[in-house]
Design an enzyme around this catalytic site. Structure first.
Site, PDB file in Angstrom:
ATOM      1  N   HIS A 153      -7.845  -5.432  -0.232  1.00 46.69           N
ATOM      2  CA  HIS A 153      -6.677  -4.555  -0.108  1.00 46.69           C
ATOM      3  C   HIS A 153      -5.537  -5.220   0.644  1.00 46.69           C
ATOM      4  CE1 HIS A 153      -4.328  -0.933  -0.004  1.00 46.69           C
ATOM      5  NE2 HIS A 153      -4.328  -0.906   1.308  1.00 46.69           N
TER       6      HIS A 153
ATOM      7  N   SER B 228       0.834  -1.193   0.000  1.00 41.25           N
ATOM      8  CA  SER B 228       0.000   0.000   0.000  1.00 41.25           C
ATOM      9  C   SER B 228       0.882   1.261   0.000  1.00 41.25           C
ATOM     10  CB  SER B 228      -0.949  -0.036   1.198  1.00 41.25           C
ATOM     11  OG  SER B 228      -1.964   0.925   1.075  1.00 41.25           O
TER      12      SER B 228
ATOM     13  N   ASP C 129     -10.188  -4.557  -4.429  1.00 43.07           N
ATOM     14  CA  ASP C 129      -9.580  -3.666  -3.435  1.00 43.07           C
ATOM     15  C   ASP C 129     -10.387  -2.372  -3.350  1.00 43.07           C
ATOM     16  OD1 ASP C 129      -7.982  -1.882  -1.998  1.00 43.07           O
ATOM     17  OD2 ASP C 129      -6.116  -2.623  -2.877  1.00 43.07           O
TER      18      ASP C 129
END
Length: 253
Positions: free
Chosen positions: A230, A103, A200
């Site tokens: 995610h 991320s 996601d």
């Protein structure tokens, strides 16, 4: 193999917590996401893998995250977290490194690779979120959030993963300084493997694909897990991560 723990002192007196497993290089370096820490499922799975495989592995927490010191609200910026990653790479890693960023950690990994191209041999990015402050977060701020930012310089953003967390005007403005997605190619030429969930809700797969297409290097593989979320922390997702790290180690020499 045992895992050593320590804290890296920064010039302003803050301390960055880290955990290291000694083994064969290149060193795999974990860079976590926004408001996450180095005890998460993916980071721990890599630690377990490193012990069995005899690989060098290092994980750490940015300022204001996990076991590291520092106030997230007053000091947390992309500039600072980039500096933390570079300090870890410079002071705690010998030889080449394979950066594994999740991320926000995918963005920080890119910034670190751009700053230290001679130190990074390959990268694995999980749901990478480059430019997320400007391209993903700012467009979703509601009117009351903009009002709070204008009045107080901070907005408490609701989170599906826990308590609301502070988003500061400083974080948003600073993030724009480190934008890497634009007209120019991203100057990273090492092998890169990207894992992205098709379901996601935080990082749209097209955003991660934009990064894949922007990277200057040719050895870039983008893997879309159609039903992946995610976090990509299911057993099958962890298996994909470990396989991608193995491949990156081979591809990066």
């Amino acid at each position: 193999m045992t895992e050593r723990v320590g804290k890296l002192a920064r010039p302003d007196g803050e301390k960055i917590a880290w955990r290291r497993i000694d083994g064969r290089g290149p060193t795999v370096v974990w860079l976590g996401g926004f408001r996450s820490d180095m005890t998460g499922a993916k980071a721990q799975a890599l630690a377990d893998w490193a012990k069995v495989a005899g690989r060098a592995y290092l994980r750490f927490d940015y300022l204001g995250h996990g076991s590291s010191s520092g106030d997230f609200r007053s000091k947390g910026t992309i500039t600072r977290w980039r500096e933390d990653a570079l300090a870890v790479l410079d002071d705690l890693v010998e030889g080449p490194a394979v950066l594994v960023g999740s991320s926000m950690g995918g963005w920080i990994a890119c910034l670190a690779a751009m700053a230290r191209p001679e130190r990074v041999s390959a990268m694995v990015l999980v749901a990478p979120a480059p430019d997320f402050t400007e391209k993903l977060m700012t467009p979703e701020i509601p009117p009351d959030g903009h009002a709070a930012l204008a009045a107080d310089g901070v907005w408490l953003r609701p989170s599906e993963y826990g308590d609301p967390y502070p988003i500061t005007r400083t974080l948003l403005e600073d993030g724009a300084r480190w934008s890497i997605l634009g007209a120019e190619p991203v100057p990273i030429e090492v092998p890169v493997r990207i894992l992205q969930g098709g379901a996601d809700p935080d990082v749209p797969w097209r955003h991660a694909l934009e990064l894949a297409q922007a990277l200057k290097g040719r050895d870039v593989v983008f893997s879309l897990i159609k039903d992946g979320d995610h976090r990509l922390s299911r057993p099958e997702d962890i298996a994909r991560l470990l396989a991608a790290v193995d491949e990156a180690l081979r591809s990066g020499g």
